[in-house]
Design an enzyme around this catalytic site. Sequence first.
Site: not given
Ligand code: F6R
Length: 608
Positions: A2, A27, A74, A98-99, A480, A484, A487, A503, A603
Amino acid sequence: MCGIIGIISREQVADRLVDALKRLEYRGYDSAGVATLEDGTLTRLRAEGKLVNLAARLADHPLKGTIGIGHTRWATHGAATEANAHPHATPRLAIVHNGIIENYRELRTELEAEGIVFESQTDTETVAHLVTRELERGQSPKDAVHTVLQRLEGAFSLGFLFNGNEDLLICARRGSPLAIGEGKGEMYLGSDAIALSPFTDDIRYLEEGDFAVLTHDSVSIFDEDGRPVTRPIRKSVGKAFYVDKGNHRHFMQKEIYEQPEVLSHTLGAFVDMSSGRTRIPDGQDLDFSKIRRIALSACGTGFYAALVGRYYFERFAGIPCDLDVASEFRYRESPLGDVDLALFVSQSGETADTLASLRYAKSQGLKTAAIVNVQESTIARESDFVLPTLAGPEIGVASTKAFTCQLMALAALAIRAGVDRGVITPERELELTRTLTEAPRLANEAIRLEEVIERLARDMATKSHALFLGRGFSYPLALEGALKLKEISYIHAEGYAAGELKHGPIALIDETMPVVVVAPHDRSFEKTISNVQEVAARGGEIILITDASGAASGAVEGAQMIVLPDMPEILTPIVYAIPLQLLAYHTAIQMGTDVDQPRNLAKSVTVE
Ligand code: F6R
């Protein structure tokens, strides 16, 4: 999620409150309301639906007053009705929130036993009555708020307006953002700096657990123990851009910190918080009772979320799942015989391989659903069912808050599927959804480990390689965590199922190889720990991410530890993601890389 706003001024405030709420409408817009003091007396106006409805009411019945608070809602606890709209009020005060107040049921029962009658179904109203009770016991407004804050569990921000006091606003934050703006003879509070941008660029951000007392000419900030603290004024860039970094160094850090809030927002889309029942957002008729098999597909971090999703669907709903990275699914031409639903996971909703997989599934006559963060995206538009994560804009290239929101959506969907298929009883559903409401608070506790993690990152930054291990629900987390790290810090990292170590990868272990182990004290703990002993026996350096019970078991001597609170298994993927994000983030900072825009990445990957 919210939006909240507060203004203390010498001019009329109602129009300015509404103006600020317009900038917070992103929001939530289920209902809105404002409260002011007209000649010192509390008065309020609320309306269901979008802000225009409130503005129209205000045009007919203007609210006078030079101090006020406002809210755009919300809905989480209670339907989007006027009675549930904020501000909530007692004869002593009005409050915006909010929350989520996690323990509101117990608190409400306690107050009702004392004869207090509630007007709404919200968790917020509980706080209004608790503070009123403290005022009636003779406490000052500041002390009353401080006393009540210590009883609240959850992640939230709050704003208070006191009847009869035209020179006082109080606000507090725990896990949800709150900004305080300073003007000339005026003070403001708001959910973000953008809301305050027409009034001032001088912004202070409250830190975790802080609360603040605002008068026309002063801001006094206190930490959670009530000790006065100073928070610096920062120049906001809110006017220039819709998203700014607040008091964070990078968008990635800001987005990690937003998780308590966006998790509660996403949870609210899939769970009706007053009844505790799961729901499919926007009343879509996705019914799992006839679904025999689900095909899950995504890329990168979304793929790891889908991998957790497979564990969730199989464990909680008994639905077998196929899982492919989208770049393989689209070409594999897999016979989809008994698959009844293809489920895609994507933050951007534009990833080329995921989109192509979605189109392939449609061409095979499958029903499609997408867990997606950008609601206007192509994947959202082309799917039969759109399941939103409400993570808000994610700017950092490395996905953080979108990932945990994807997990939240998948957990809630799996529970829904279990209910539809008769695998989960209504009582178990309530138990599981109640557990999910703990996620924002636990995420906040994970964030509080940042300092410990930063110290570990200094050592990690001296390494060239790292291994990440996990079992069961923690296996996707190991993958994951490794993604992280590589990358954003460019350190080579691999994630493995802990049982796979012997293995092959165990050949890599020597004293230069750090091994990050994700091991909550769950049903896999003992097995994972025996794999860790294999690493320890070969001189490997171990970072163990575990919980209080895991740490107390003293199972791995000499390991560096990141210790989270104990929590039910369904929550561990969501909460354990956070230390992994912070480890990668601080390692990257040590390495001096471009955290928000790491080399070679984008992105949204709209090419094959
Ligand atoms: C890693 C990362 C990417 C996305 C991938 C899929 O931190 O952001 O591996 O997860 O490119 O992107 P979306 O989720 O936008 O389909």
